[in-house]
Design an enzyme around this catalytic site. Structure first.
Site, PDB file in Angstrom:
ATOM      1  N   SER A   1     -15.406  74.041 -13.178  1.00 29.76           N
ATOM      2  CA  SER A   1     -15.749  74.426 -11.808  1.00 29.76           C
ATOM      3  C   SER A   1     -15.579  73.262 -10.848  1.00 29.76           C
ATOM      4  O   SER A   1     -15.582  73.461  -9.633  1.00 29.76           O
ATOM      5  CB  SER A   1     -17.195  74.921 -11.743  1.00 29.76           C
ATOM      6  OG  SER A   1     -18.093  73.849 -12.005  1.00 29.76           O
TER       7      SER A   1
ATOM      8  N   GLN B   1     -14.240  66.852 -19.988  1.00 22.37           N
ATOM      9  CA  GLN B   1     -15.639  66.719 -19.599  1.00 22.37           C
ATOM     10  C   GLN B   1     -16.557  67.213 -20.710  1.00 22.37           C
ATOM     11  O   GLN B   1     -17.775  67.087 -20.607  1.00 22.37           O
ATOM     12  CB  GLN B   1     -15.906  67.532 -18.329  1.00 22.37           C
ATOM     13  CG  GLN B   1     -15.134  67.044 -17.113  1.00 22.37           C
ATOM     14  CD  GLN B   1     -15.296  67.985 -15.926  1.00 22.37           C
ATOM     15  OE1 GLN B   1     -14.782  69.097 -15.927  1.00 22.37           O
ATOM     16  NE2 GLN B   1     -16.011  67.541 -14.913  1.00 22.37           N
ATOM     17  N   ASN B   2     -15.983  67.767 -21.769  1.00 24.10           N
ATOM     18  CA  ASN B   2     -16.763  68.349 -22.847  1.00 24.10           C
ATOM     19  C   ASN B   2     -17.183  67.299 -23.872  1.00 24.10           C
ATOM     20  O   ASN B   2     -16.527  66.274 -24.036  1.00 24.10           O
ATOM     21  CB  ASN B   2     -15.965  69.455 -23.532  1.00 24.10           C
ATOM     22  CG  ASN B   2     -15.595  70.567 -22.576  1.00 24.10           C
ATOM     23  OD1 ASN B   2     -16.237  70.747 -21.537  1.00 24.10           O
ATOM     24  ND2 ASN B   2     -14.546  71.303 -22.892  1.00 24.10           N
TER      25      ASN B   2
ATOM     26  N   ASP C   1     -17.830  68.320 -27.146  1.00 27.83           N
ATOM     27  CA  ASP C   1     -17.781  69.052 -28.413  1.00 27.83           C
ATOM     28  C   ASP C   1     -16.708  68.567 -29.386  1.00 27.83           C
ATOM     29  O   ASP C   1     -16.693  68.973 -30.545  1.00 27.83           O
ATOM     30  CB  ASP C   1     -17.603  70.555 -28.159  1.00 27.83           C
ATOM     31  CG  ASP C   1     -16.423  70.874 -27.241  1.00 27.83           C
ATOM     32  OD1 ASP C   1     -15.358  70.236 -27.369  1.00 27.83           O
ATOM     33  OD2 ASP C   1     -16.573  71.772 -26.385  1.00 27.83           O
TER      34      ASP C   1
ATOM     35  N   HIS D   1     -17.491  62.376 -20.711  1.00 22.61           N
ATOM     36  CA  HIS D   1     -18.950  62.417 -20.832  1.00 22.61           C
ATOM     37  C   HIS D   1     -19.433  62.082 -22.234  1.00 22.61           C
ATOM     38  O   HIS D   1     -20.590  62.348 -22.571  1.00 22.61           O
ATOM     39  CB  HIS D   1     -19.466  63.797 -20.413  1.00 22.61           C
ATOM     40  CG  HIS D   1     -19.222  64.105 -18.972  1.00 22.61           C
ATOM     41  ND1 HIS D   1     -19.105  65.393 -18.482  1.00 22.61           N
ATOM     42  CD2 HIS D   1     -19.046  63.289 -17.903  1.00 22.61           C
ATOM     43  CE1 HIS D   1     -18.882  65.351 -17.184  1.00 22.61           C
ATOM     44  NE2 HIS D   1     -18.833  64.088 -16.810  1.00 22.61           N
TER      45      HIS D   1
ATOM     46  N   GLY E   1     -10.607  75.200 -17.071  1.00 22.70           N
ATOM     47  CA  GLY E   1     -11.972  75.625 -17.360  1.00 22.70           C
ATOM     48  C   GLY E   1     -13.061  74.748 -16.792  1.00 22.70           C
ATOM     49  O   GLY E   1     -14.103  74.578 -17.415  1.00 22.70           O
TER      50      GLY E   1
ATOM     51  N   LEU F   1      -8.802  81.497 -20.367  1.00 20.05           N
ATOM     52  CA  LEU F   1      -7.970  80.357 -20.734  1.00 20.05           C
ATOM     53  C   LEU F   1      -7.140  80.573 -21.989  1.00 20.05           C
ATOM     54  O   LEU F   1      -5.955  80.233 -22.034  1.00 20.05           O
ATOM     55  CB  LEU F   1      -8.848  79.120 -20.913  1.00 20.05           C
ATOM     56  CG  LEU F   1      -9.045  78.294 -19.651  1.00 20.05           C
ATOM     57  CD1 LEU F   1     -10.227  77.371 -19.772  1.00 20.05           C
ATOM     58  CD2 LEU F   1      -7.787  77.496 -19.377  1.00 20.05           C
TER      59      LEU F   1
ATOM     60  N   CYS G   1     -33.593  54.054 -35.034  1.00 16.60           N
ATOM     61  CA  CYS G   1     -32.378  53.420 -35.531  1.00 16.60           C
ATOM     62  C   CYS G   1     -32.623  52.858 -36.916  1.00 16.60           C
ATOM     63  O   CYS G   1     -33.638  52.173 -37.156  1.00 16.60           O
ATOM     64  CB  CYS G   1     -31.952  52.308 -34.572  1.00 16.60           C
ATOM     65  SG  CYS G   1     -30.563  51.295 -35.143  1.00 16.60           S
TER      66      CYS G   1
END
Length: 301
Positions: A236, A117-118, A120, A135, A234, A278, A194
């Site tokens: 929720s 879901q990160n 990064d 995501h 990690g 974690l 752009c």
């Protein structure tokens, strides 16, 4: 506008406390076929805050919504000013022990896939292959007019040139790479269009209030169908984008295990929740399985 989710359901459901034993996780991993679903909590040890833990960014920060970004040039200026500043820190984040352990499990043939879901990109930097970015990723930028995609680092160079001397002091950095700035600090920040068609640029991420692309969701559902078990790291599981895969696995009779210090919305579907940090928890699992984990890499110069 999407409302901030709350964690009030935890007390109402009377969910059991988590365990501090990683043995169940080691047992499931040793059998192989494990699908990992990771959330913001796996990146906190890399210096990226999460959203919903005590003191998480939602307690002080409302993320940009898709509707606001699309509908307001002022909102886009505010977003890109804050994101441009945050990128300087966010882009330097390095994988931690948790990311490196997941990569080691994958190299050992124990995983069927990784859904994160990160935004990064730290799983990939750590060496995990075939990661599905549910995501999206802050490392890419898309044009809403021509559909072109480009690297975020290229946009960073253009924004630097358009905003010489822009270097306000941020109050903090959020999980979406957004720095906390006031309207006064944003000032007259210049947004660049752009480079191909002059259209509006957007980070290649799913904003709050925006739907995950259906084909990506179906890809994840297929991964769940193919997996022997699900390991949540990690998250929720407050939002449906991740919870639906936990429900799917549980309904199919597949074991769901969660490693998260706080209670989650998926606890009722899990055979266990390990309430430990974690990095250390996954390092212990690797030790129990005698799987070597790569050492921490030196930070980029």
């Amino acid at each position: 506008m999407r409302m901030r989710p709350t964690l009030s359901w935890t007390a109402a459901e009377g969910l059991p406390a988590g365990t501090t034993s990683v043995a169940p996780v080691a047992d499931v991993l040793s059998a192989g076929g494990v699908l990992v679903v990771s959330g913001a909590g796996i990146s906190t040890e890399s210096g990226i805050p999460d959203y919903r833990s005590e003191g998480g960014s939602l307690s002080r920060h409302t993320p940009m919504t898709y509707q606001d970004f699309i509908g307001s040039a002022r909102a886009r200026r505010r977003y890109w000013a804050r994101s441009h500043l945050g990128w300087r820190t966010f882009g330097r984040a390095r994988p931690n022990a948790g990311h490196r352990a997941v990569a080691a499990f994958g190299r050992s043939g124990l995983l069927s896939g990784v859904i994160t879901q990160n935004v990064d990109g730290l799983h990939q930097v750590a060496g995990s292959d075939g990661v599905v970015e549910l995501h999206g990723s802050l490392h890419r930028v898309v044009c809403l007019s021509c559909g072109g995609s480009s690297a975020r680092r290229e946009l960073a160079v253009r924004l630097e040139a358009a905003n010489p001397g822009f270097d306000p002091m941020a109050a903090g950095i959020n999980p979406d790479g957004d720095a906390d700035l006031t309207d006064e600090q944003v000032g007259s920040f210049r947004v660049v269009p752009c480079a191909v068609c002059g259209g509006i640029l957007k980070p290649d991420v799913v904003f709050f209030g925006e739907a995950v692309p259906p084909r990506r969701v179906e890809n994840c559902r297929e991964l769940v169908r193919e997996a022997a078990s699900l390991l949540v790291l990690g998250s929720s599981l407050t939002v449906m984008s991740g919870l639906r895969f936990v429900r799917q696995a549980a309904q199919a009779g597949k074991p769901v295990l969660i490693v998260n210090r706080d209670v989650t919305r998926g606890d009722q579907h899990a055979v266990t929740r390990v309430a430990l940090p974690l990095g250390s928890a996954l390092a212990d699992v690797a030790d129990q399985l005698d799987i070597p984990v790569a050492a921490e890499a030196a930070p980029p110069v």
